[in-house]
Design a protein around this motif. Structure first.
Motif, PDB file in Angstrom:
ATOM      1  N   ALA A  34       0.919  -1.168   0.029  1.00 48.96           N
ATOM      2  CA  ALA A  34      -0.029  -0.103   0.122  1.00 48.96           C
ATOM      3  C   ALA A  34       0.975   1.260  -0.108  1.00 48.96           C
ATOM      4  CB  ALA A  34      -0.833   0.238   1.363  1.00 48.96           C
ATOM      5  N   VAL A  62      -5.571   0.395   5.045  1.00 45.72           N
ATOM      6  CA  VAL A  62      -4.409  -0.333   5.892  1.00 45.72           C
ATOM      7  C   VAL A  62      -5.130  -0.452   7.374  1.00 45.72           C
ATOM      8  CG1 VAL A  62      -2.810   0.891   4.293  1.00 45.72           C
ATOM      9  CG2 VAL A  62      -3.881   2.060   6.193  1.00 45.72           C
ATOM     10  N   SER A 113      -0.711  -3.223   5.237  1.00 46.40           N
ATOM     11  CA  SER A 113      -1.577  -2.932   4.057  1.00 46.40           C
ATOM     12  C   SER A 113      -2.416  -3.905   4.068  1.00 46.40           C
ATOM     13  CB  SER A 113      -0.658  -2.941   2.685  1.00 46.40           C
ATOM     14  OG  SER A 113       0.016  -4.312   2.729  1.00 46.40           O
ATOM     15  N   GLU A 498       6.229  -4.498  -3.870  1.00 43.40           N
ATOM     16  CA  GLU A 498       5.088  -3.545  -4.236  1.00 43.40           C
ATOM     17  C   GLU A 498       4.645  -3.777  -5.642  1.00 43.40           C
ATOM     18  OE1 GLU A 498       4.090   1.045  -4.071  1.00 43.40           O
ATOM     19  OE2 GLU A 498       5.944   0.421  -3.420  1.00 43.40           O
TER      20      GLU A 498
END
Length: 635
Positions: A34, A62, A113, A498
Motif C-alpha cells: 500500500a 490499511v 497494508s 510492491e
C-alpha cells in the motif's frame, strides 16, 4: 553412478539455496504494497497557520494501531492527540494539539497494508517558516532487519514445504502409486509437511515484531501474538495450521493403509477418496495465502483469489512432482524402479500445470502491472521478467526431459528373483561339514547372505543406471530442479514486492504539486478539508471524492465527519468549482443526500483541464456555516 552423482546433487542444491538467499537478501525490507498517495499537509508545505489534523491517503485500506501515525515537533515531542482514525475511503487522520508553534514538524507512519505487508514512511511540513529539527525524517524500520530476513526465509520455506507436500503426494497418487511404498518418497513428502508446519508456526511468532518494532526480543511477546491472531494474516496462518492437521491424516493414510492394501476395488476406491480429499486440503492451504496477500486486495478480487489458488496448485503439481520424480530416479530401490509409464504420466501432468500457470500468470501480470512500461520501470516488473525468463528456461529443459522420456524403457525384470535365490543359497555356503552347525557358522552364513544380496542389488542398480536414456533423463530432471529452486526464490521475492500499479501510482502522486490532493491509479481524486463553523458543535472534516477527475462527466461523493472520525449529520452541503486562470466559474454543484454524512452527485461536468479551486460550504445549523477550499489538478 548414483554415488558419483549424489554429491553433485547436494552441491547443486546448496548452490541454489545460496542463490535463493542472495535474492531474498537483495530484496531488503519488505516493500510496501500500500503506497502513500497523498497527505494533508503535503510533503514540504509551509502552512500559514497550524493545521488541526494530519491526514494520509494510501492506495488501499490499511490497518492501524494507536501509534501508527505520529507527528513530532522540532524538539521531537509528539503533538498528536487521540488515536488515528479512518475518515473516508483510504484516508486516515490524527488530530493535533491546538496552538502549534512555528517550525518544522515530522510525520511518521507505520501501518499494515490490506495484503499483509508493513508500510512505513516519514515526511516533514512547516508552520510559518521552516526550522531546524532534531527528528530524523528517515522512515521507521518496517519489515527489515534481522526479523525481516527471518520472516522472508520463513515464507520461502513455507512455499517450498507446500510444493513438496502437495506435489509429492500428487505424484504418488496420479503418476506412480507403487511409490507409496518407497521410503525416499515418504521422507520427501513428510519432510514437506514438517517444513510447512514449522514455517507457519515461525511466521505466526514473527508476525507481531515484523509489522511493528522489528526487534527480535518481541518475537515471543504474547500481547503482540494476541494482536496478530485478530488480524486477517493471523487468521490465515491459524487456518493453515488446522488444514495441516488434516494433511497429516492424509499422509498417514497414503503411506500406511493405502500402501499396505492389496490391489483391487477397495484400493481404487481409497485412491479416489484420497485424491478428492487431497485436492480439497491442498486448495484450502493455497487459499490461506490468497486470502491474505496480493490477490485479496485491488482489482477483481473475486477472480484474483481463485486464480491465485489455481496458480499455487499448478506450481505444486509441476515443481513438487519434479522433486518427487528426481527422488524416485535417484533414490528408489533397485527392485522398485520408477516405470517409464509413470514418467510419461508425470510429463502429461506437468504439461497441464504449465498451461494453467501461463493462463493465471498472464492474468496476474496484467492485474499487478497495468502497463507495459511497468515491466522495466518498477522492481515488481523487473522481478517478473526474471521469473518469466526462468520459466522459459525451465520449459526448455522440460522439453529435453520429454524427449528422454519418449525413449525410456523399463528395466529388465528379475531383480527380486535373483535376490531370493541368493538368500536361499546362503545357508549352504556357511555350513561346515553339516554335522553340528555352530552358532558362529550361522552368523557367518547370514552375513554372507546379506553381502551377496547387496552385491546383487548393486549389480541391478548398475544395469538400471547404465541405460543411457534413463541417465539422460536423470540429468535433465536434476537441471530442472536446480532452476526450480531459483524460480521459487524469485517468486517469494515477488510476493514481498510492491505491485507495479501501486508503485507507479505512488510515483505519480509524489511528483504532483503540493496541495493538489490525492490521485489514485484509476484517476480518482480525494481531498480532505477541516472546517469550523464557529458553533458549539461546528468542527469537522469534509472529504470529496471525484472520479475519474477528468474533463467531462464525473461522479462526486462528499463525506462529512467529526474530528473523532464519527459521521457528522449536517443539514446542507454545497460544492463549487472555479478555474481562476481562465476565469471560469464558480460552477455550483448541489449534491443529493444519500445517508447521514454522505452526499453524492453524478454527471459533474469539468469543461477543461487545469488547476481548479474546489470550495465546499458546510452548514451545521440554521445560522452556522463555513466554506473551505483547496486547489486540485483535474484533467
Amino acid at each position: 553412478m548414483t554415488r558419483t552423482i549424489a554429491p553433485r546433487l547436494r552441491i547443486l542444491v546448496l548452490l541454489c539455496l545460496a542463490v535463493a538467499g542472495a535474492l531474498l537478501a537483495g530484496a531488503g525490507p519488505a516493500s510496501a504494497h500500500a503506497a502513500l498517495t497523498g497527505s494533508d499537509p503535503a510533503q514540504g508545505v509551509v502552512a500559514d497557520k497550524a493545521p488541526t489534523q494530519v491526514s494520509l491517503t494510501f492506495s488501499e485500506k490499511v490497518a492501524l494501531n494507536d501509534h501508527s501515525l505520529r507527528v513530532l515537533d522540532p524538539q521531537g515531542r509528539p503533538v498528536q492527540t487521540g488515536s488515528p482514525a479512518n475518515v473516508s475511503g483510504t484516508t486516515y487522520a490524527v488530530q493535533l494539539k491546538s496552538g502549534l508553534a512555528k517550525g518544522t514538524y515530522t510525520v511518521t507512519y507505520q501501518v499494515v497494508s490490506a495484503d499483509s505487508h508493513p508500510v512505513a514512511g516519514a515526511y516533514t511540513f512547516s508552520v510559518g517558516a521552516p526550522s531546524p529539527t532534531v527528528v530524523s525524517a528517515a522512515a521507521p524500520a518496517a519489515g527489515g532487519g534481522v526479523v525481516g530476513g527471518l520472516y522472508a526465509f520463513g515464507r520461502y520455506v513455507s512455499y517450498a514445504g507446500f510444493i513438496v507436500l502437495a506435489g509429492g503426494a500428487a505424484f504418488v497418487l496420479a503418476c506412480w502409486r507403487r511409490g507409496a511404498g518407497v521410503r525416499a518418497l515418504q521422507r520427501l513428502v513428510v519432510g514437506g509437511w514438517v517444513a510447512l508446519t514449522a514455517a507457519t508456526l515461525w511466521l505466526l511468532l514473527l508476525r507481531g515484531s515484523y509489522t511493528t518494532s522489528g526487534r527480535f526480543a518481541d518475537v515471543f511477546d504474547l500481547d503482540l501474538l494476541g494482536q496478530v491472531l485478530q488480524t486477517k494474516t493471523g487468521a490465515a496462518l491459524v487456518s493453515r495450521l488446522l488444514l495441516l492437521a488434516a494433511a497429516a491424516l492424509f499422509v498417514a493414510v497414503l503411506f500406511g493403509a493405502y500402501h499396505r492394501r492389496e490391489e483391487g476395488t477397495e484400493k481404487r476406491d481409497l485412491a479416489f477418496g484420497l485424491a478428492v480429499g487431497g485436492v480439497v486440503v491442498a486448495a484450502g492451504i493455497a487459499t490461506s495465502w490468497a486470502m491474505a496477500e496480493h490477490a485479496s486486495t485491488g482489482l477483481q478480487t473475486s477472480i484474483a483469489m481463485p486464480a491465485d489458488v489455481v496458480h499455487l496448485l499448478a506450481v505444486a503439481a509441476w515443481l513438487g512432482g519434479l522433486a518427487a520424480l528426481l527422488t524416485a530416479l535417484y533414490r528408489a530401490p533397485a527392485e522398485t524402479p520408477v516405470e517409464a509409464a509413470a514418467v510419461r504420466r508425470f510429463s502429461r501432468v506437468a504439461f497441464g500445470s504449465v498451461v494453467a500457470l501461463v493462463v493465471t500468470g498472464v492474468y496476474q501480470s496484467w492485474r499487478q502491472l497495468g502497463s507495459w512500461t511497468a515491466f522495466t520501470d518498477t522492481r515488481y516488473g523487473q522481478l517478473l521478467l526474471a521469473k518469466i525468463g526462468l520459466v522459459a528456461v525451465l520449459v526448455g529443459i522440460a522439453a529435453v526431459s520429454r524427449r528422454w522420456t519418449g525413449r525410456l524403457a523399463d528395466p529388465v525384470a528379475g531383480t527380486g528373483k535373483a535376490r531370493k535365490k541368493q538368500v536361499a543359497a546362503a545357508p549352504a555356503a556357511g555350513g561346515g561339514t553339516g554335522a553340528e552347525p555352530a552358532a558362529g557358522d550361522s552368523r557367518r552364513a547370514a552375513q554372507l547372505a546379506r553381502q551377496r544380496a547387496a552385491v546383487e542389488a548393486a549389480r541391478q542398480r548398475r544395469l538400471r543406471d547404465g541405460d543411457p536414456n534413463r541417465y539422460g533423463l536423470r540429468r535433465s530432471v536434476l537441471a530442472e530442479a536446480g532452476v526450480a529452486l531459483v524460480l521459487l526464490a524469485v517468486t517469494t521475492a515477488l510476493t514481498q514486492t510492491e505491485p507495479g500499479r501501486t508503485e507507479l501510482a505512488a510515483g505519480a502522486a509524489a511528483s504532483a504539486p503540493a496541495g493538489s490532493g490525492t490521485s489514485a491509479a484509476s484517476g480518482a481524486l480525494t481531498l480532505d478539508m477541516p472546517f469550523d463553523t464557529g458553533g458549539t458543535d461546528g468542527k469537522g472534516v469534509v472529504s470529496i471524492d471525484l472520479d475519474p477527475a477528468r474533463v467531462g462527466g464525473n461522479e462526486m461523493h462528499v463525506y462529512v465527519q467529526r474530528p473523532n472520525g464519527r459521521v457528522f449529520d449536517v443539514p446542507e452541503v454545497k460544492v463549487s468549482f472555479t478555474l481562476e486562470a481562465k476565469k471560469i466559474g464558480p460552477l455550483p454543484v448541489n449534491p443529493d443526500r444519500i445517508t447521514t454524512g454522505h452526499w453524492s452527485a453524478k454527471g459533474v461536468q469539468i469543461p477543461m483541464a487545469g488547476d481548479w479551486k474546489i470550495a465546499v460550504t458546510v452548514r451545521t445549523s440554521d445560522i452556522d456555516q463555513a466554506t473551505v477550499s483547496k486547489n486540485a489538478q483535474i484533467g
